[in-house]
Design a protein around this motif. Sequence first.
Motif, PDB file in Angstrom:
ATOM      1  N   PHE A  62      13.144  67.735  63.252  1.00  0.00           N
ATOM      2  CA  PHE A  62      13.919  67.011  64.258  1.00  0.00           C
ATOM      3  C   PHE A  62      15.230  67.748  64.480  1.00  0.00           C
ATOM      4  N   ILE A  63      15.493  68.112  65.739  1.00  0.00           N
ATOM      5  CA  ILE A  63      16.674  68.908  66.072  1.00  0.00           C
ATOM      6  C   ILE A  63      17.485  68.191  67.141  1.00  0.00           C
ATOM      7  N   ASP A  64      18.778  68.048  66.868  1.00  0.00           N
ATOM      8  CA  ASP A  64      19.711  67.372  67.771  1.00  0.00           C
ATOM      9  C   ASP A  64      20.140  68.348  68.869  1.00  0.00           C
ATOM     10  N   SER A  65      19.283  68.527  69.863  1.00  0.00           N
ATOM     11  CA  SER A  65      19.579  69.454  70.949  1.00  0.00           C
ATOM     12  C   SER A  65      18.677  69.139  72.130  1.00  0.00           C
ATOM     13  N   THR A  66      19.114  69.565  73.295  1.00  0.00           N
ATOM     14  CA  THR A  66      18.298  69.387  74.495  1.00  0.00           C
ATOM     15  C   THR A  66      17.458  70.638  74.783  1.00  0.00           C
ATOM     16  N   ILE A  67      17.551  71.651  73.918  1.00  0.00           N
ATOM     17  CA  ILE A  67      16.790  72.889  74.077  1.00  0.00           C
ATOM     18  C   ILE A  67      15.290  72.569  74.048  1.00  0.00           C
ATOM     19  N   LYS A  68      14.549  73.172  74.961  1.00  0.00           N
ATOM     20  CA  LYS A  68      13.098  72.902  75.060  1.00  0.00           C
ATOM     21  C   LYS A  68      12.282  73.565  73.951  1.00  0.00           C
ATOM     22  N   ARG A  69      12.698  74.773  73.513  1.00  0.00           N
ATOM     23  CA  ARG A  69      11.970  75.466  72.449  1.00  0.00           C
ATOM     24  C   ARG A  69      12.953  76.331  71.657  1.00  0.00           C
ATOM     25  N   PRO A  70      13.399  75.833  70.507  1.00  0.00           N
ATOM     26  CA  PRO A  70      14.323  76.642  69.704  1.00  0.00           C
ATOM     27  C   PRO A  70      13.609  77.824  69.064  1.00  0.00           C
ATOM     28  N   LYS A  71      14.369  78.877  68.808  1.00  0.00           N
ATOM     29  CA  LYS A  71      13.823  80.059  68.133  1.00  0.00           C
ATOM     30  C   LYS A  71      14.065  79.876  66.636  1.00  0.00           C
ATOM     31  N   GLY A  96      22.367  82.986  63.897  1.00  0.00           N
ATOM     32  CA  GLY A  96      23.688  82.517  64.304  1.00  0.00           C
ATOM     33  C   GLY A  96      23.797  82.278  65.796  1.00  0.00           C
ATOM     34  N   ASP A  97      23.212  83.175  66.589  1.00  0.00           N
ATOM     35  CA  ASP A  97      23.228  83.006  68.044  1.00  0.00           C
ATOM     36  C   ASP A  97      22.479  81.748  68.460  1.00  0.00           C
ATOM     37  N   GLU A  98      21.350  81.504  67.792  1.00  0.00           N
ATOM     38  CA  GLU A  98      20.559  80.320  68.130  1.00  0.00           C
ATOM     39  C   GLU A  98      21.286  79.043  67.708  1.00  0.00           C
ATOM     40  N   ILE A  99      21.994  79.086  66.588  1.00  0.00           N
ATOM     41  CA  ILE A  99      22.787  77.918  66.167  1.00  0.00           C
ATOM     42  C   ILE A  99      23.815  77.579  67.239  1.00  0.00           C
ATOM     43  N   GLU A 100      24.484  78.596  67.760  1.00  0.00           N
ATOM     44  CA  GLU A 100      25.474  78.362  68.819  1.00  0.00           C
ATOM     45  C   GLU A 100      24.815  77.788  70.067  1.00  0.00           C
ATOM     46  N   ARG A 101      23.650  78.299  70.443  1.00  0.00           N
ATOM     47  CA  ARG A 101      22.934  77.789  71.610  1.00  0.00           C
ATOM     48  C   ARG A 101      22.545  76.330  71.404  1.00  0.00           C
ATOM     49  N   LEU A 102      22.085  75.975  70.201  1.00  0.00           N
ATOM     50  CA  LEU A 102      21.720  74.589  69.901  1.00  0.00           C
ATOM     51  C   LEU A 102      22.955  73.681  69.937  1.00  0.00           C
ATOM     52  N   ARG A 103      24.065  74.188  69.376  1.00  0.00           N
ATOM     53  CA  ARG A 103      25.310  73.389  69.371  1.00  0.00           C
ATOM     54  C   ARG A 103      25.815  73.125  70.789  1.00  0.00           C
ATOM     55  N   GLU A 104      25.720  74.131  71.647  1.00  0.00           N
ATOM     56  CA  GLU A 104      26.183  73.975  73.028  1.00  0.00           C
ATOM     57  C   GLU A 104      25.356  72.954  73.793  1.00  0.00           C
ATOM     58  N   ASN A 105      24.159  72.691  73.333  1.00  0.00           N
ATOM     59  CA  ASN A 105      23.247  71.771  74.014  1.00  0.00           C
ATOM     60  C   ASN A 105      22.921  70.549  73.163  1.00  0.00           C
ATOM     61  N   ARG A 106      23.898  70.112  72.349  1.00  0.00           N
ATOM     62  CA  ARG A 106      23.663  68.943  71.498  1.00  0.00           C
ATOM     63  C   ARG A 106      23.528  67.678  72.322  1.00  0.00           C
ATOM     64  N   SER A 107      22.696  66.792  71.838  1.00  0.00           N
ATOM     65  CA  SER A 107      22.464  65.525  72.519  1.00  0.00           C
ATOM     66  C   SER A 107      23.366  64.430  71.975  1.00  0.00           C
TER      67      SER A 107
END
Length: 164
Positions: A62-71, A96-107
Amino acid sequence: MSLVKNQCNIILPPGDSHREITEIEHSGDITIPHSFDETPPLVPHVRATKENNYIAIEAIVFIDSTIKRPKLLVSQLLSVNMEGKYQLQFFIHCSGDEIERLRENRSRVSYKAFTVKFDTKNTAINFPKGVTLEHVKITQTFLWNIDPETSRGTETVVLTTETF
């Protein structure tokens, strides 16, 4: 065991065999009615099955993000539990880059559930002499947060054809 930080000051998970998880699909959403700013990850739900010469893992994370498919990546570590038995630990994490992308799109109120699949093919080469996958009866799977104190995991018995 010492934890290592990368250039982004992110604590990397232990183990080796870093590889991207190739089978990942969106499996649903969970909405939590209250907003928790620093909510730790939810515990993954895991099934581990012994196949021919490997262990297959299927986990719902379970990931707190609006990303459709995390890497996502997975690291593996062979360890000995408190009963003296071998177990494999899997750490599902990302760069690290993916963490930032997930953080930027947190729900902040909704978690996306993802089913991820991976296996232990070609990963037993780092085992100590005399230890094989036959010795592994338990796995632990963690959804690794950048702070290991807030990472969450679960222990799973490896199912075999005898347990079905």
